[in-house]
Design a protein around this motif. Structure first.
Motif, PDB file in Angstrom:
ATOM      1  N   GLU A  37      16.039   0.172   0.352  1.00 33.99           N
ATOM      2  CA  GLU A  37      16.485   1.599   0.262  1.00 33.99           C
ATOM      3  C   GLU A  37      15.331   2.256  -0.626  1.00 33.99           C
ATOM      4  OE1 GLU A  37      20.362   2.907  -0.781  1.00 33.99           O
ATOM      5  OE2 GLU A  37      21.335   1.194   0.311  1.00 33.99           O
ATOM      6  N   VAL A  38      14.527   3.122  -0.121  1.00 34.16           N
ATOM      7  CA  VAL A  38      13.588   3.725  -0.887  1.00 34.16           C
ATOM      8  C   VAL A  38      13.707   5.386  -0.748  1.00 34.16           C
ATOM      9  CG1 VAL A  38      11.948   1.813  -0.741  1.00 34.16           C
ATOM     10  CG2 VAL A  38      12.129   3.455   1.041  1.00 34.16           C
ATOM     11  N   TYR A  39      12.932   5.703  -1.788  1.00 26.67           N
ATOM     12  CA  TYR A  39      12.925   7.313  -1.702  1.00 26.67           C
ATOM     13  C   TYR A  39      11.427   7.920  -1.880  1.00 26.67           C
ATOM     14  CZ  TYR A  39      13.785  12.194  -1.995  1.00 26.67           C
ATOM     15  OH  TYR A  39      13.719  13.553  -1.991  1.00 26.67           O
ATOM     16  N   GLY A  40      11.055   8.958  -1.348  1.00 28.41           N
ATOM     17  CA  GLY A  40       9.607   9.159  -1.809  1.00 28.41           C
ATOM     18  C   GLY A  40       9.361  10.602  -0.745  1.00 28.41           C
ATOM     19  N   LYS A  41       8.551  11.348  -1.081  1.00 26.51           N
ATOM     20  CA  LYS A  41       8.197  12.672  -0.251  1.00 26.51           C
ATOM     21  C   LYS A  41       6.768  12.615  -0.005  1.00 26.51           C
ATOM     22  CE  LYS A  41       9.365  17.456  -0.125  1.00 26.51           C
ATOM     23  NZ  LYS A  41      10.019  18.533  -0.863  1.00 26.51           N
ATOM     24  N   PRO A  42       6.237  12.519   1.116  1.00 19.51           N
ATOM     25  CA  PRO A  42       7.075  12.480   2.655  1.00 19.51           C
ATOM     26  C   PRO A  42       7.999  11.242   2.590  1.00 19.51           C
ATOM     27  CG  PRO A  42       4.640  13.065   2.929  1.00 19.51           C
ATOM     28  CD  PRO A  42       4.771  12.591   1.609  1.00 19.51           C
ATOM     29  N   LYS A  43       8.980  11.317   3.359  1.00 14.23           N
ATOM     30  CA  LYS A  43       9.940  10.068   3.497  1.00 14.23           C
ATOM     31  C   LYS A  43       9.144   9.038   4.095  1.00 14.23           C
ATOM     32  CE  LYS A  43      13.799   8.822   6.104  1.00 14.23           C
ATOM     33  NZ  LYS A  43      14.991   8.979   6.965  1.00 14.23           N
ATOM     34  N   PRO A  44       9.148   7.721   3.112  1.00 15.23           N
ATOM     35  CA  PRO A  44       8.568   6.599   3.330  1.00 15.23           C
ATOM     36  C   PRO A  44       8.762   5.750   4.991  1.00 15.23           C
ATOM     37  CG  PRO A  44       9.284   6.408   1.358  1.00 15.23           C
ATOM     38  CD  PRO A  44       9.860   7.628   2.151  1.00 15.23           C
ATOM     39  N   LYS A  45       7.878   5.327   5.473  1.00 11.72           N
ATOM     40  CA  LYS A  45       8.411   4.608   6.585  1.00 11.72           C
ATOM     41  C   LYS A  45       8.509   2.973   6.086  1.00 11.72           C
ATOM     42  CE  LYS A  45       6.391   2.939  10.987  1.00 11.72           C
ATOM     43  NZ  LYS A  45       5.047   2.858  11.697  1.00 11.72           N
ATOM     44  N   VAL A  46       9.716   2.805   6.542  1.00 12.96           N
ATOM     45  CA  VAL A  46      10.064   1.411   6.118  1.00 12.96           C
ATOM     46  C   VAL A  46       9.842   0.136   7.204  1.00 12.96           C
ATOM     47  CG1 VAL A  46      12.094  -0.016   5.532  1.00 12.96           C
ATOM     48  CG2 VAL A  46      11.814   2.040   4.380  1.00 12.96           C
ATOM     49  N   THR A  47       9.314  -0.703   6.804  1.00 12.01           N
ATOM     50  CA  THR A  47       9.073  -1.803   8.255  1.00 12.01           C
ATOM     51  C   THR A  47       9.423  -3.152   7.538  1.00 12.01           C
ATOM     52  OG1 THR A  47       6.844  -2.199   7.521  1.00 12.01           O
ATOM     53  CG2 THR A  47       7.270  -0.546   9.383  1.00 12.01           C
ATOM     54  N   TRP A  48       9.795  -4.093   8.348  1.00 10.15           N
ATOM     55  CA  TRP A  48      10.047  -5.640   8.141  1.00 10.15           C
ATOM     56  C   TRP A  48       9.001  -6.637   8.560  1.00 10.15           C
ATOM     57  CZ3 TRP A  48      13.768  -7.097   4.496  1.00 10.15           C
ATOM     58  CH2 TRP A  48      14.791  -6.115   3.812  1.00 10.15           C
ATOM     59  N   LYS A  49       8.918  -7.680   7.943  1.00 10.62           N
ATOM     60  CA  LYS A  49       8.353  -8.648   8.493  1.00 10.62           C
ATOM     61  C   LYS A  49       9.295  -9.997   7.995  1.00 10.62           C
ATOM     62  CE  LYS A  49       3.537  -6.957   7.820  1.00 10.62           C
ATOM     63  NZ  LYS A  49       2.081  -7.220   7.202  1.00 10.62           N
ATOM     64  N   ILE A  50       9.079 -10.857   8.801  1.00 10.35           N
ATOM     65  CA  ILE A  50       9.719 -12.436   8.670  1.00 10.35           C
ATOM     66  C   ILE A  50       8.786 -13.448   8.719  1.00 10.35           C
ATOM     67  CG2 ILE A  50      11.712 -14.206   9.581  1.00 10.35           C
ATOM     68  CD1 ILE A  50      13.554 -11.892  10.417  1.00 10.35           C
ATOM     69  N   ASN A  51       8.800 -14.208   7.433  1.00  5.28           N
ATOM     70  CA  ASN A  51       7.396 -15.117   7.395  1.00  5.28           C
ATOM     71  C   ASN A  51       6.033 -14.500   7.497  1.00  5.28           C
ATOM     72  OD1 ASN A  51       9.579 -16.996   6.590  1.00  5.28           O
ATOM     73  ND2 ASN A  51       9.987 -17.593   8.738  1.00  5.28           N
ATOM     74  N   GLY A  52       6.010 -13.350   7.117  1.00  2.00           N
ATOM     75  CA  GLY A  52       4.738 -12.536   7.412  1.00  2.00           C
ATOM     76  C   GLY A  52       4.422 -11.991   8.808  1.00  2.00           C
ATOM     77  N   ILE A  53       5.186 -12.193   9.667  1.00  2.00           N
ATOM     78  CA  ILE A  53       5.140 -11.485  10.936  1.00  2.00           C
ATOM     79  C   ILE A  53       5.995 -10.404  11.146  1.00  2.00           C
ATOM     80  CG2 ILE A  53       5.225 -11.865  13.522  1.00  2.00           C
ATOM     81  CD1 ILE A  53       5.261 -14.893  12.766  1.00  2.00           C
ATOM     82  N   PRO A  54       5.461  -9.152  11.620  1.00  2.00           N
ATOM     83  CA  PRO A  54       6.429  -7.998  11.753  1.00  2.00           C
ATOM     84  C   PRO A  54       7.325  -8.271  12.686  1.00  2.00           C
ATOM     85  CG  PRO A  54       3.911  -7.442  12.121  1.00  2.00           C
ATOM     86  CD  PRO A  54       3.871  -8.926  12.017  1.00  2.00           C
ATOM     87  N   ILE A  55       8.471  -7.899  12.389  1.00  2.00           N
ATOM     88  CA  ILE A  55       9.793  -8.230  13.112  1.00  2.00           C
ATOM     89  C   ILE A  55       9.565  -7.603  14.776  1.00  2.00           C
ATOM     90  CG2 ILE A  55      10.913  -6.019  12.798  1.00  2.00           C
ATOM     91  CD1 ILE A  55      13.623  -7.871  12.194  1.00  2.00           C
ATOM     92  N   GLY A  56       8.940  -6.592  15.054  1.00  2.00           N
ATOM     93  CA  GLY A  56       8.682  -6.275  16.296  1.00  2.00           C
ATOM     94  C   GLY A  56       7.837  -7.394  17.344  1.00  2.00           C
ATOM     95  N   GLU A  57       7.295  -8.024  16.647  1.00  2.00           N
ATOM     96  CA  GLU A  57       6.396  -9.023  17.280  1.00  2.00           C
ATOM     97  C   GLU A  57       7.047 -10.502  17.418  1.00  2.00           C
ATOM     98  OE1 GLU A  57       2.397  -9.561  15.261  1.00  2.00           O
ATOM     99  OE2 GLU A  57       2.207  -7.439  15.342  1.00  2.00           O
ATOM    100  N   LEU A  58       8.315 -10.642  16.961  1.00  2.00           N
ATOM    101  CA  LEU A  58       9.007 -11.807  17.138  1.00  2.00           C
ATOM    102  C   LEU A  58       9.743 -11.959  18.384  1.00  2.00           C
ATOM    103  CD1 LEU A  58      10.234 -12.241  13.379  1.00  2.00           C
ATOM    104  CD2 LEU A  58       8.396 -13.340  14.413  1.00  2.00           C
ATOM    105  N   ASP A  59      10.035 -12.871  18.828  1.00  2.00           N
ATOM    106  CA  ASP A  59      10.923 -13.300  20.348  1.00  2.00           C
ATOM    107  C   ASP A  59      12.206 -12.453  19.825  1.00  2.00           C
ATOM    108  OD1 ASP A  59       8.942 -14.549  21.265  1.00  2.00           O
ATOM    109  OD2 ASP A  59       9.987 -16.593  20.407  1.00  2.00           O
TER     110      ASP A  59
END
Length: 306
Positions: free
Chosen positions: A55-77
């Motif tokens: 959970e973060v706050y900022g202005k403009p609203k920050p974009k939050v992304t996740w990686k697992i073991n350094g790989i973006p979660i959208g690129e995982l199987d």
């Protein structure tokens, strides 16, 4: 220093004898991302659900992304047991091969944040932190709590058995909390005895024993009576108390109003002997309520007279 609370509309007003001029300014305060709730590393047992909050706050609203073991979660199987809900990463039914490091990143045009959190999935036999052979005492009709704090991975199930090895939750007076504590309400004499708490998971099972002793509740069987006496006479109040015979420490106290009555070597106004209070040479100033308080190590009762 400018802070986010300074965001808003400001007016500049100038006035003289010829009139008034006004100008409106709008101030927009922006901020780099900052933490509201940072993801934390934790241990999990097989089959549990791991939740990492970012959970973060900022202005403009920050974009939050996740990686697992350094790989973006959208690129995982694709994996149905893993999902991102709002800004939280949730991993369901984790197994030992799900031990990972997850990275949460929050970005806006003023800066970025990055945090690593480790998800450790392990098998851990149950352990009970509450000491073995612990003794509990209470009196009839009260509520007692018996502890059995356990941990392990997977989280162990906790079960309490009585001396006859019957599962205690068959009686509605018994309640088991999620932390392993057993609550017994409206305690009865026949609740006395030995109890066994067992913590069990797919690795092992461990147990401790606890004893419960239920005493007679303290009772005032003859309460002090209301009295009318002549000025200058003595007034005696009797308070007959029945304690559990096993109690060594017990006492009867007297109070007038809310103040305890204490015998004084400098005055013969009050005399206390066992359950009797005598007030000598009574005067109008002695009018009021007199309370007998009977105390044991486990309970206290009182009765009042005037």
């Amino acid at each position: 220093d400018v802070v986010e609370e300074d965001d808003g509309e400001y007016q500049c007003v100038v006035t003289n004898q010829e009139g008034t001029a006004k100008h409106v300014y709008t101030v927009s305060v922006e901020a780099a991302p900052y933490w509201v709730k940072e993801p934390k590393s934790s241990l999990y047992g097989p089959g549990e659900t791991a939740r990492l909050d970012c959970e973060v706050y900022g202005k403009p609203k920050p974009k939050v992304t996740w990686k697992i073991n350094g790989i973006p979660i959208g690129e995982l199987d694709a994996d149905l047991s893993r999902k991102v809900k709002e800004t939280a990463l949730i991993m369901s039914n984790v197994q030992p091969n799900d031990t990972v490091v997850a990275q949460c990143e929050a970005v806006n045009r003023h800066g970025h944040l990055l945090a690593n959190a480790y998800v450790y999935v392990i098998n851990l036999p149950p352990q009970i932190l509450t000491p073995n052979n612990k003794s509990y005492q209470t009196v009839e009709k009260r509520t007692v709590f018996m502890n059995c704090k356990a941990f392990g991975a997977p989280v162990p199930t906790v079960q309490w058995m009585n001396e006859q090895q019957d599962e205690v939750l068959q009686d509605e007076r018994y309640f088991l909390y999620t932390n392993g504590t057993l609550r017994i309400s409206d305690v009865q004499w026949d609740d006395s005895g030995l109890y066994t708490c067992t913590a069990n998971n797919d690795q092992d099972a461990v147990s401790i024993t606890a004893s419960l002793s239920v005493k007679n509740a303290t009772r005032i069987i003859q309460a002090p009576q209301d009295m009318r006496v002549k000025r200058g006479d003595a007034a005696s109040f009797e308070c007959l108390v029945l304690f559990d015979p096993s109690f060594v420490k017990k006492r009867v106290r007297w109070k007038r109003g809310g103040t305890e009555i204490v015998e004084s070597p400098d005055s013969d106004k009050y005399f206390i002997e066992e359950g009797t209070l005598t007030v000598y040479n009574v005067d109008y100033s002695d009018e009021g309520s007199y309370t007998c308080v009977a105390e044991s190590p486990l309970d206290s009762v009182d009765r009042k007279s005037t």
